[in-house]
Every structure is written in C-alpha cells, then in structure tokens.
Design an enzyme around this catalytic site. Structure first.
Site, mmCIF file in Angstrom:
data_model
loop_
_atom_site.group_PDB
_atom_site.id
_atom_site.type_symbol
_atom_site.label_atom_id
_atom_site.label_comp_id
_atom_site.label_asym_id
_atom_site.label_seq_id
_atom_site.Cartn_x
_atom_site.Cartn_y
_atom_site.Cartn_z
ATOM 1 N N HIS A 90 79.387 -85.208 32.825
ATOM 2 C CA HIS A 90 80.536 -85.900 32.238
ATOM 3 C C HIS A 90 81.072 -86.982 33.172
ATOM 4 C CE1 HIS A 90 80.302 -81.846 30.423
ATOM 5 N NE2 HIS A 90 80.453 -82.554 29.315
ATOM 6 N N SER A 149 80.161 -84.082 24.101
ATOM 7 C CA SER A 149 81.248 -84.288 25.066
ATOM 8 C C SER A 149 81.158 -85.598 25.828
ATOM 9 C CB SER A 149 81.282 -83.123 26.065
ATOM 10 O OG SER A 149 80.020 -82.995 26.706
ATOM 11 N N GLU A 202 90.857 -77.132 41.674
ATOM 12 C CA GLU A 202 89.979 -76.713 42.769
ATOM 13 C C GLU A 202 88.891 -77.743 43.063
ATOM 14 O OE1 GLU A 202 87.986 -75.457 38.986
ATOM 15 O OE2 GLU A 202 90.041 -75.657 39.746
#
Length: 250
Positions: free
Chosen positions: A216, A32, A209
């Site tokens: 990341h 990722s 939120e």
C-alpha cells in the site's frame, strides 16, 4: 399539428444535448491499492483512485468502488460488481484492476488463474453490454527487493492474464504493473520506501507502532500511480477523457 411537432422536436433536441453534455464518469473496480480512505479512521494510507480526480478538469467524474481485500471473486460474490454496473450509463468508463487478492493464499479471496480470467472477461462483457467502455489495469507492483534488485514474485501470473485478455478482447489496457515496476526499479530500495506505507513509530495514528508495508501507499505514492493512470489515458487517447487530463506538463 405542425406547431405541436415543432415543439416536440425542440424538446427532444434539448434533452439530447443535455445527455451529450453530461460529464463522463470513470467507475473504478478494484482493491485496497485503489480504494478511497478516510484519514481520520484509516491513517495516512491512500489509494490511487482517490487521487485520480485531482488530474482531471470538471468534465470528468470519478466514482470509486474499489475496496480493500477484494479479489475478482469476492467483488462479484458480494454484489459490489452488480452495484457498480447498475450505475454505468452509455459512454462511461469502467477501470478494472485486480490481482493482489486473487493471488492470495486465503481461500476466501483466492481466484485460480482460470477463475480470474473468467471473472475479468465477465466484467469486460458486462460493461460493453451496458454501452460502457471497459479499461483493464494491471496491478501495482509490490516493493519486494532482494540483494538490491526488485523481484515482485508475489503477483505471479495475474498481470500476464490481464494483458492477454486485453489483447484477446481488444480492450484498452494501462500497464500499471510495468510502469510502477520501472519506477521503483529506478528509485531503488531506499528511495522507493517513502512512496509506500513505510512509517516510523508515532507518525501514523492508525499504526502508532510503525509499519513496513510494501503493497500500500502513502499520498506521495498514490499520486504517482494516479499520474501513471492519467498518462495511460493520454497514451490510449481515450475519447472523452484524454482531453481533460491535467498533468503538470499540460
């Protein structure tokens, strides 16, 4: 007969020049932190792999196979590695960066030190067998601060294994873990947050939120890591790549 032979050699020569002149491709195998994201669906998260093309002229093509949640084990078992490998042609580069998910405690992702080593060695040898050029990259540092000091202890020994394989198999390596560790250390706890996915509520539609993500990156951080990759390419003087890197000081 001589006329036909002349025509034949002309055709072969023309085709040969076309093969040589084609853009060299960088394929990215990773997780990722390197992935290409769709902002509409994924929000403001970015991976360094999607930023890397910005640092090259048109002579280099980047094909990003990196996918979130993948370790060396799952990247291979899901057939992603074989798909990537099927696209590689002689002279292409394959950048290989794993570790985050190999270090995970989740059984479906985790790869032991021994398995991680075996998987990386397989990837290196597979690329070489295709006439390609493997390049190993260590993992992006995880922004873990304690009492004002960066202590990235979650990646354990996986970056070390990557370094050892690079040395043992004479594979070029870009030590992204060291580069990002030094960078984040110099910035400090607060100033390094904007590079990672630290967002206040209402800023990122995918995380309304808010979020405090030390793994990341936002676009700013992904661009910085891509710059470190590009710098590493120039430091290694990788043939067919380094001359096309476009950094701010070029």
């Amino acid at each position: 007969m001589k006329k036909y032979l002349l025509v034949f050699f002309i055709i072969v020569s023309v085709l040969g020049f076309k093969t040589v002149d084609r853009p060299i491709t960088i394929f990215i195998a990773g997780d990722s932190t390197a992935q290409t994201y769709n902002e509409e669906k994924d929000g403001l998260i970015k991976g360094w792999g999607q930023m890397l093309p910005l640092l090259f002229s048109d002579n280099v093509k980047v094909v990003n196979h990196a996918m979130g949640g993948r370790s060396t084990k799952t990247f291979i078992s899901e057939g992603r590695w074989d798909r990537l490998l099927s696209e590689v042609k002689a002279g292409d580069y394959v950048f290989i960066q794993f570790g985050h998910n190999d270090a995970s405690t989740r059984p479906d992702r985790h790869a032991s030190y021994d398995d991680y080593r075996k998987n990386l060695v397989r990837m290196v040898e597979d690329v070489k067998a295709k006439g390609g050029n493997p390049v190993l990259l260590t993992s992006v540092v995880m922004r873990t601060f304690r009492d004002g000091s960066l202590i990235d202890d979650r990646l354990k020994g996986y970056p070390v294994i990557t370094r050892r394989i690079a040395k043992e198999y004479d594979v070029p390596m870009i030590d992204i873990n060291l580069k990002t560790r030094d960078f984040v250390t110099m910035l400090g706890d607060e100033d390094s947050k904007p590079y990672y996915r630290w967002v206040e509520p209402g800023i990122d539609h995918a995380k309304p939120e808010g979020l405090k993500d030390d793994t990341h990156m936002m676009e700013k951080g992904a661009k910085q890591v891509a710059c470190f990759v590009a710098e590493g390419i120039k430091e290694l003087n990788l043939q067919g790549l380094s001359e096309y890197v476009r950094l701010n000081n070029d």
